[in-house]
Write an enzyme that holds these catalytic residues in place. Structure first.
Site, mmCIF file in Angstrom:
data_model
loop_
_atom_site.group_PDB
_atom_site.id
_atom_site.type_symbol
_atom_site.label_atom_id
_atom_site.label_comp_id
_atom_site.label_asym_id
_atom_site.label_seq_id
_atom_site.Cartn_x
_atom_site.Cartn_y
_atom_site.Cartn_z
ATOM 1 N N GLN A 245 58.697 36.611 122.950
ATOM 2 C CA GLN A 245 57.757 37.600 122.436
ATOM 3 C C GLN A 245 58.493 38.716 121.684
ATOM 4 O OE1 GLN A 245 54.616 36.763 122.908
ATOM 5 N NE2 GLN A 245 53.935 38.378 121.552
ATOM 6 N N ASP A 347 51.651 28.944 120.923
ATOM 7 C CA ASP A 347 51.920 29.345 119.541
ATOM 8 C C ASP A 347 51.893 28.165 118.584
ATOM 9 O OD1 ASP A 347 52.120 32.052 119.806
ATOM 10 O OD2 ASP A 347 54.306 32.125 119.888
#
Length: 419
Positions: A245, A347
């Site tokens: 992240q 993702d």
């Protein structure tokens, strides 16, 4: 390390849009409205350092096909498989028209949608797949993409993803000017019905300012993840989830929560060890320095309270009996349950879109889905008998509101049928 109470007392949401930039963004929007393609060419030179002619604003389909054909087979297979997984999941959650009766909803796809794909610090072919695929499933007639021009041309993998996702047009225009072009149209770029996709502060502000003239998905802020761990969590795995992240950009926010102080310390030590192996170390260090929070809670109730307070874009639960949290967490863009559901799989290939609400917007918003590319209209087709039953109630309410024509419109039909 914060206690839950200390965290609550100091926690503030990130600013999704820097309003000090609003005038500059509005000036860009106005210039695009006034000058069209010429403005886009000027801004490409000014902001991106790229010289374009008007006939270079659009990337030819042949160039997308060429980029696809030149992919190495492993990458091509990965992108194709991601497309299939996304398509399959989105198809499974697509709204369907109710059986027709006297009252039902008619569902139609949007006519033309625009997607903003970032292209500054990194290129994101995954964003193409996580947006354009949804439009395909919805049946949108025309899908266009704008992405910032690059000195060496648009990233080839991004163009290949556009080919896989059957994007109709790709245009070289970034930032607020790209948003304005899609919102109002230029000689080359058509006006769209809705704009989706992430971007920087200028993109977010532009979307906010054009909303109403065109639909948007959301105002995106810094990316974020909330990780809940206990003594069963794998420290290396969790540390890499934090770093995954943090490497997005210096503003990315990470929250590590546990009732186990020793586990928190162990994960922090692992983060320090693992980050040295990362290629984007300077970005990671910037993110961790200012936007990383380690929070010690007193129990499950307090943990859930903090998670719901943050209302994070991504919420990862890596504890024993992790599924018990699902019904308790009311505010999350997406939930990642268990050690084998890391945020990174979401993702790329899991299926749900990675375009998710940030900065606490999960309190009222959901992630992008196929249904965001559909619109509904109610259909009212009453039988005489049904109208006769309903009309007196409508007539009485119209009388109360002193709307005589409303009353009479109902009464004239009702009285006729009474005869």
């Amino acid at each position: 390390m914060y206690t839950a109470e200390e965290f609550k007392n100091q926690y503030k949401s990130a600013n999704q849009t820097d309003l000090s930039k609003a005038k500059a963004v509005m000036d860009i929007i106005h210039k695009v409205q006034e000058s069209g393609d010429d403005a886009l060419i000027d801004y490409a030179r000014q902001f991106d350092g790229v010289e374009l002619d008007s006939d270079q604003l659009e990337v030819p389909i042949a160039e997308m096909r060429k980029a696809y054909n030149e992919l190495d087979s492993e990458l091509r297979d990965a992108l194709e498989e991601a497309y299939k997984q996304i398509y399959k999941y989105q198809e499974s959650i697509k709204w369907s028209t109710m059986p027709k009766s006297e009252l039902y909803q008619n569902i139609q796809p949007l006519n033309r949608i625009g997607i903003y794909v970032p292209g500054g610090k990194a290129s994101y072919p995954s964003t193409v797949l996580m947006t354009a695929t949804l439009a395909n499933v919805a049946g949108v007639r025309e899908t266009i993409i704008v992405t910032p021009p690059q000195p060496g041309g648009i990233n080839k993998t991004t163009l290949a993803a556009c080919f896989i996702a059957q994007v109709d047009h790709v245009y070289q225009s970034g930032g607020a000017q790209g948003i304005a072009a899609m919102a109002y149209g230029t000689e080359t770029i058509p006006k769209v019905d809705k704009i989706v996709g992430p971007g920087n502060q200028y993109v977010a502000l532009a979307k906010k300012l054009v909303y109403g003239d065109v639909g948007i998905d959301s105002i995106a802020g810094p990316s974020e993840i909330v990780l809940v761990v206990d003594e069963t969590a794998n420290e290396e795995w969790v540390a890499l989830d934090v770093l995954a992240q943090a490497e997005h950009d210096e503003m990315a926010r990470t929250f590590l929560i546990s009732t186990n102080k020793e586990k928190l310390a162990a994960v922090e030590a692992e983060i320090d060890k693992q980050k040295l192996k990362q290629s984007r170390l300077s970005v990671i260090n910037g993110s961790l320095k200012d936007h990383h929070y380690t929070i010690l809670t007193s129990g499950k109730r307090e943990t859930i309270e903090i998670v719901n307070l943050i209302a994070g874009e991504h919420v990862s639960i890596q504890t024993k009996n992790a599924e018990e949290y699902i019904s308790e967490i009311k505010t999350a863009g997406a939930l990642f349950i268990g050690p084998y559901s890391p945020e990174a799989i979401g993702d790329y290939v899991a299926g749900p879109s990675h375009v998710l609400p940030t900065n606490g917007n999960a309190r009222f918003a959901n992630g992008l889905t196929v249904n965001d590319f559909l619109r509904t209209n109610s259909v009212i087709q009453l039988k005489k008998e049904t109208f006769q039953k309903m009309a007196p109630f409508g007539m009485r309410i119209a009388k109360e509101e002193e709307l005589q024509a409303h009353h009479d419109s109902l009464a004239v039909r009702w009285k006729e049928e009474e005869k």
